[in-house]
Write a protein that holds these residues in place. Structure first.
Motif, PDB file in Angstrom:
ATOM      1  N   ARG A 475       0.817  -1.217   0.000  1.00  0.00           N
ATOM      2  CA  ARG A 475       0.000   0.000   0.000  1.00  0.00           C
ATOM      3  C   ARG A 475       0.854   1.273   0.000  1.00  0.00           C
ATOM      4  NH1 ARG A 475      -3.785   1.906   5.105  1.00  0.00           N
ATOM      5  NH2 ARG A 475      -4.133   4.058   4.388  1.00  0.00           N
ATOM      6  N   LYS A 476       0.426   2.235  -0.849  1.00  0.00           N
ATOM      7  CA  LYS A 476       1.071   3.546  -0.919  1.00  0.00           C
ATOM      8  C   LYS A 476      -0.015   4.622  -0.984  1.00  0.00           C
ATOM      9  CE  LYS A 476       5.185   1.943  -3.425  1.00  0.00           C
ATOM     10  NZ  LYS A 476       5.999   2.117  -4.678  1.00  0.00           N
ATOM     11  N   ASP A 477       0.065   5.586  -0.076  1.00  0.00           N
ATOM     12  CA  ASP A 477      -0.890   6.697  -0.037  1.00  0.00           C
ATOM     13  C   ASP A 477      -0.157   8.029  -0.176  1.00  0.00           C
ATOM     14  OD1 ASP A 477      -2.532   4.624   0.639  1.00  0.00           O
ATOM     15  OD2 ASP A 477      -3.468   5.615   2.342  1.00  0.00           O
ATOM     16  N   SER A 478      -0.842   8.960  -0.804  1.00  0.00           N
ATOM     17  CA  SER A 478      -0.376  10.360  -0.788  1.00  0.00           C
ATOM     18  C   SER A 478      -1.587  11.224  -0.484  1.00  0.00           C
ATOM     19  CB  SER A 478       0.259  10.748  -2.118  1.00  0.00           C
ATOM     20  OG  SER A 478      -0.658  10.637  -3.178  1.00  0.00           O
ATOM     21  N   MET A 479      -1.422  12.086   0.524  1.00  0.00           N
ATOM     22  CA  MET A 479      -2.557  12.855   1.022  1.00  0.00           C
ATOM     23  C   MET A 479      -2.237  14.344   1.019  1.00  0.00           C
ATOM     24  SD  MET A 479      -4.365  12.696   4.791  1.00  0.00           S
ATOM     25  CE  MET A 479      -4.500  10.918   4.689  1.00  0.00           C
TER      26      MET A 479
END
Length: 532
Positions: A475-479
């Motif tokens: 999993r990879k998130d950018s917020m």
């Protein structure tokens, strides 16, 4: 019997202390009288000496008088040359010679009196200056040196009286400096309100950056002393808050912020209690207890188990220890705080149970290297113990969590209500389950400003990069988070605030993609319990 003995010893100590105070006060009065008598003797001697010199000059012919006065002019010129080179001892001798040759010239006597001050002969300086009071010299400058002489002789009442007179003249040259000296005198006498007024006058009227900076430092010191003196009365402080929120997409923090895709109206409420266990001018140890809870309903104001299962109940206990210290010429502010927190949630919106406890330690260090710039280093280490039931060991959430952060603060005005804060942080969460281990990078920029005469404004833009490097889904998130807020003090105890925020999260896992709008209102009531 022991009690009677203790009372007797205490009474004897108080009596001895009273006698010592009386003795000291008597000695001060005797010293003042001796100084006053010495000054009167100097004044009498100088007045008689000048009168004799004037009588001798009167016996001379006009031609002889002219020659003597020309010689006095030469002596005065030589004296000024030495004065400009800061050779005050030689300047004193030549001004004395010029005054002796031409006793009718007030300026020679005045400069002689000033030079006596420069070489530390304060009583004689006052005696000479008194002879030419009302002469041709600048009357403000004359009073300034009189005030300085009294200050050097520790005659504070006379000195501050003269400095106050000079301050009242609102003269660009002498009033700010006089206010600065008056402020220092009142500070020494523990009259902080009067001292503050003097230093504030300096800031408002001085054009000397060095004097302004010294006054700012004194005002900061007065703030610390007054806060300390006021805090000595404080036994504990408390605050309660409550406010409605609109949440466009409630997130489940127990499952790493999984989106419920449900709108919710939420009521947040809680409070904290702080008891100061130890306090000095440069140290503060406290005990803090915290409580925070939420109650949510759906957009139709009905109970919803999905939404209420993400309502967190948080309890905390902290032991902050704060210190101020100096290294070389830099002031440092450091803090260390052990803490213990718990998180309780419900699986189905029913009774909540504890699913996480955290024991940790936070530390911070703040220092300033330039005017209006400050640096802040932060460290947080915690051991998280999760009791959440999971289907696989890979999903276990117990972990060791480390946070490293740095802030750069720039104050944009002297009042301190306008500032910019930069933030860079790194979070490493090493969990038992590989699906719960992550690394997080945070970049933030905040701007605080006076929104209006009544409201304080704040805005923040933040970017977060989140990665689960060992998880089965990689999993990879950018917020991106943007927020805007305003707050107002309704009174000393009451405050209201409004905040609007928007979150946009992109993820390679669809169930973690979301965007949400949040609007929150909060009312806070705070108070102190003081010693009677």
């Amino acid at each position: 019997m022991k009690t009677l003995l203790l009372i007797f010893l205490l009474a004897a100590e108080v009596f001895a202390l009273g006698q010592q105070v009386t003795k000291n006060e008597t000695q001060v009065r005797i010293n003042d009288r001796i100084q006053e008598q010495n000054r009167l003797n100097f004044e009498t001697q100088e007045a008689l000496k000048r009168e004799q010199q004037q009588q001798q000059l009167e016996l001379k012919s006009d031609q002889e008088k002219e020659k003597i006065k020309q010689l006095a002019v030469q002596k005065a010129r030589q004296a000024f040359q030495y004065y400009r080179k800061a050779n005050y001892k030689a300047a004193t001798q030549f001004f004395e010679a010029a005054a002796s040759l031409d006793p009718e010239n007030d300026l020679y006597f005045y400069q002689y009196g000033v030079c006596l001050y420069k070489i530390g002969n304060y009583n004689k300086s006052l005696a000479v200056l008194s002879l030419v009071e009302g002469g041709d010299q600048n009357p403000l400058e004359h009073k300034y040196y009189v005030a300085l002489n009294h200050l050097k002789l520790n005659e504070l009442e006379k000195s501050v009286s003269n400095f106050n007179d000079l301050k009242a003249e609102n003269d660009k040259r002498f009033s700010p400096t006089s206010a600065f000296f008056a402020g220092n005198i009142e500070f020494q006498r523990n009259k902080y309100r009067e001292s503050r007024e003097h230093f504030q006058y300096v800031l408002d009227n001085s054009s000397d950056p060095k004097l302004d900076r010294e006054s700012e430092l004194k005002l900061e010191e007065i703030d610390r002393i007054e806060n300390y003196l006021e805090s000595q009365k404080e036994i504990f402080r408390y605050a309660f808050y409550i406010g409605p929120q609109y949440d466009g997409n409630a997130l489940n923090i127990s499952t790493q912020n999984l989106a419920t895709n449900s709108e919710a109206y939420r009521l947040m409420y809680g409070g904290f209690f702080t008891y100061n266990t130890y306090r000095t001018m440069k140290s503060l140890y406290s005990l803090e207890l915290g409580y925070n809870d939420m109650y949510s309903v759906d957009k139709n104001f009905k109970s919803d188990s999905t939404i209420q299962s993400v309502d967190p109940l948080q309890l905390s206990i902290r032991l902050p220890m704060k210190h101020q210290w100096k290294l070389i010429s830099t002031d440092f502010f450091s803090g260390v705080s052990p803490y213990y927190t718990t998180l309780s949630m419900s699986d189905s919106g029913g009774v909540r149970k504890q699913i996480l406890s955290s024991a940790g330690l936070t530390a911070d260090l703040t220092w300033s290297v330039k005017n209006n710039w400050a640096h802040i280093l932060r460290l947080d280490y915690a051991s998280d113990n999760s009791t959440l039931q999971v289907s696989s060991d890979d999903d276990k959430q117990s972990s060791k969590r480390t946070v490293l952060g740095y802030n750069l603060l720039k104050m944009l005005n002297p009042r301190g209500d306008k500032s910019i804060l930069g933030d860079i942080s790194y979070v490493q969460n090493s969990a038992v389950g590989k699906n719960s281990s992550y690394n997080k990078y945070i970049l933030g920029l905040s701007y605080n400003f006076p929104w209006s005469a009544k409201y304080r404004g704040s805005s923040k833009l933040e970017y977060i990069d989140l990665k689960y490097p060992h998880s089965s889904t990689a999993r990879k998130d950018s917020m991106v988070i943007a927020s805007l807020g305003a707050s107002q003090d309704l009174s000393r105890n009451k405050n209201i605030s409004l905040n609007i925020g928007y979150n946009l999260n992109n993820s390679n896992i669809d169930s973690y993609k979301y965007n949400k709008l949040m609007i929150g209102f909060l009312f806070t009531y705070s108070g102190l319990y003081l010693k009677k």
